[in-house]
Write an enzyme that holds these catalytic residues in place. Structure first.
Site, PDB file in Angstrom:
ATOM      1  N   VAL A 112       5.047   1.130   5.558  1.00 26.78           N
ATOM      2  CA  VAL A 112       4.178   0.951   6.719  1.00 26.78           C
ATOM      3  C   VAL A 112       4.134  -0.519   7.102  1.00 26.78           C
ATOM      4  CG1 VAL A 112       1.876   1.358   7.653  1.00 26.78           C
ATOM      5  CG2 VAL A 112       2.754   2.821   5.812  1.00 26.78           C
ATOM      6  N   SER A 113       4.465  -0.824   8.353  1.00 28.85           N
ATOM      7  CA  SER A 113       4.366  -2.193   8.867  1.00 28.85           C
ATOM      8  C   SER A 113       5.153  -3.156   7.983  1.00 28.85           C
ATOM      9  CB  SER A 113       2.888  -2.584   8.992  1.00 28.85           C
ATOM     10  OG  SER A 113       2.734  -3.773   9.728  1.00 28.85           O
ATOM     11  N   TRP A 114       4.494  -4.135   7.370  1.00 31.05           N
ATOM     12  CA  TRP A 114       5.178  -5.076   6.464  1.00 31.05           C
ATOM     13  C   TRP A 114       5.921  -4.313   5.370  1.00 31.05           C
ATOM     14  CZ3 TRP A 114       4.860  -6.055   1.243  1.00 31.05           C
ATOM     15  CH2 TRP A 114       5.346  -7.280   0.785  1.00 31.05           C
ATOM     16  N   GLY A 116       7.287  -1.564   5.569  1.00 30.35           N
ATOM     17  CA  GLY A 116       8.495  -0.920   6.083  1.00 30.35           C
ATOM     18  C   GLY A 116       9.731  -1.754   5.831  1.00 30.35           C
ATOM     19  N   THR A 138       7.032  -0.225  11.968  1.00 29.20           N
ATOM     20  CA  THR A 138       7.678  -1.395  11.384  1.00 29.20           C
ATOM     21  C   THR A 138       8.863  -1.845  12.226  1.00 29.20           C
ATOM     22  OG1 THR A 138       8.423  -2.314   9.276  1.00 29.20           O
ATOM     23  CG2 THR A 138       9.304  -0.168   9.886  1.00 29.20           C
TER      24      THR A 138
END
Length: 311
Positions: A112-114, A116, A138
């Site tokens: 998720v996000s970072w 990812g 991401t």
């Protein structure tokens, strides 16, 4: 290695979340395991920057049959800060050691996000251990299409994790989606935050400095699901389109929400991911360099309807 069980009750009960402290290569990790009753490999989940594992609990609780593994990155939550800064490859190796310690030879991987970016690195670094890849909200590293400077400035420090009032004042601007319309979501999300430390946050920022997956995304053999929020101020959804065009066996799905759709729409997100993981029609991309190169250039050519994107 040490394995200190800290949970209570019957950990193997389906749907229960067990927490452990496990040492891998000298690094103590706070680990949470959501026990499922499915027959597939577990889902290894990498969280966002500064995020303790509890922030992913709505998603973990929404899973129906999947066993999931998540750990606090060193310097965040219950995992102490490492002696030295690290790179994404370091975390991927640490995660591979954790998976092996738990007795698994193969996992599905999500980020998720970072997180990812770490998930992409794991899939690239350990292709035989990663069966499928899920990328949520991401981008491919520093080569991403960036958020606006105002949003990036608000993300530059971990203050939102330590100052709940500040978090409430900026959540709608940086996360978008449901946070714009339902103030109660901000309070519940802020209540689950703890353990973000300035140096640990700095190490996470430093880890991604100069990192990009663009040179090798075309070589990822795993079937890949890319999930993006339509109203994501932090990671514009065009980044998902770029990744889907480069990964040979990728599918892009857009969700009518913002950056934290895994928190605000956990049931929908868990359903999409579990359906993807259970889809036996998905095949691993050819390991032939020629086949991958051909696929890479083919996917660069625009097609009607936005390529492989699904509504």
């Amino acid at each position: 290695m040490t394995d200190d069980l800290t949970s209570t009750g019957e950990a193997a009960q389906r749907g229960m979340i067990e927490t452990r402290q496990i040492t891998i290569d000298g690094q103590l990790l706070q680990v949470a395991i959501r026990h499922g009753g499915g027959s597939g490999p577990p889902l290894l989940l990498f969280n966002g920057i500064g995020a303790n594992w509890e922030l992913a609990r709505p998603f973990l609780d929404a899973l129906t049959s999947t066993t999931a593994i998540i750990f606090d990155v060193p310097g965040v939550g219950g995992s102490p800060r490492p002696a030295w800064p690290y790179r994404p490859s370091t975390l991927a190796r640490l995660a591979a050691g954790l998976v092996a310690e738990l007795g698994y030879t193969e996992v599905d991987v999500a980020g998720v996000s970072w997180g990812g970016g770490i998930a992409q690195q794991f899939a690239h670094q350990f292709p035989t251990r990663c069966r499928r890849l899920v990328s949520a909200a991401t981008a491919p590293g520093f080569t991403m299409v960036p958020a606006s400077p105002a949003v990036l400035w608000k993300m530059a420090t971990p203050r939102r994790y330590t100052d709940k009032g500040y978090m409430k004042s900026i959540a709608a601007d940086i996360y978008g989606g449901a946070f714009r319309d339902d103030p109660s979501l901000i309070g519940r999300h802020a209540a689950a935050m703890h353990g973000a430390r300035s140096m640990g946050y700095f190490y996470q920022l430093l880890a991604m400095t100069g990192w990009t997956s663009l040179p090798w995304l075309w070589s990822l053999p795993q079937p890949t699901l890319i999930l993006m929020g339509r109203d994501d101020p932090l990671v514009p959804p065009v980044n998902g389109q770029i990744m889907a065009s480069l990964i040979p066996n990728a599918e892009l799905r857009l969700i009518d929400d913002g950056h934290l759709f895994m928190v605000t729409r956990p049931t929908e997100t868990a359903g999409l991911i579990e359906a993807f993981l259970a889809d036996e029609s998905r095949q691993v991309a050819s390991s032939s360099l020629l086949a991958r190169t051909t696929s890479y250039f083919r996917d660069l050519v625009p097609t009607s309807g936005g390529g492989r994107q699904k509504p």
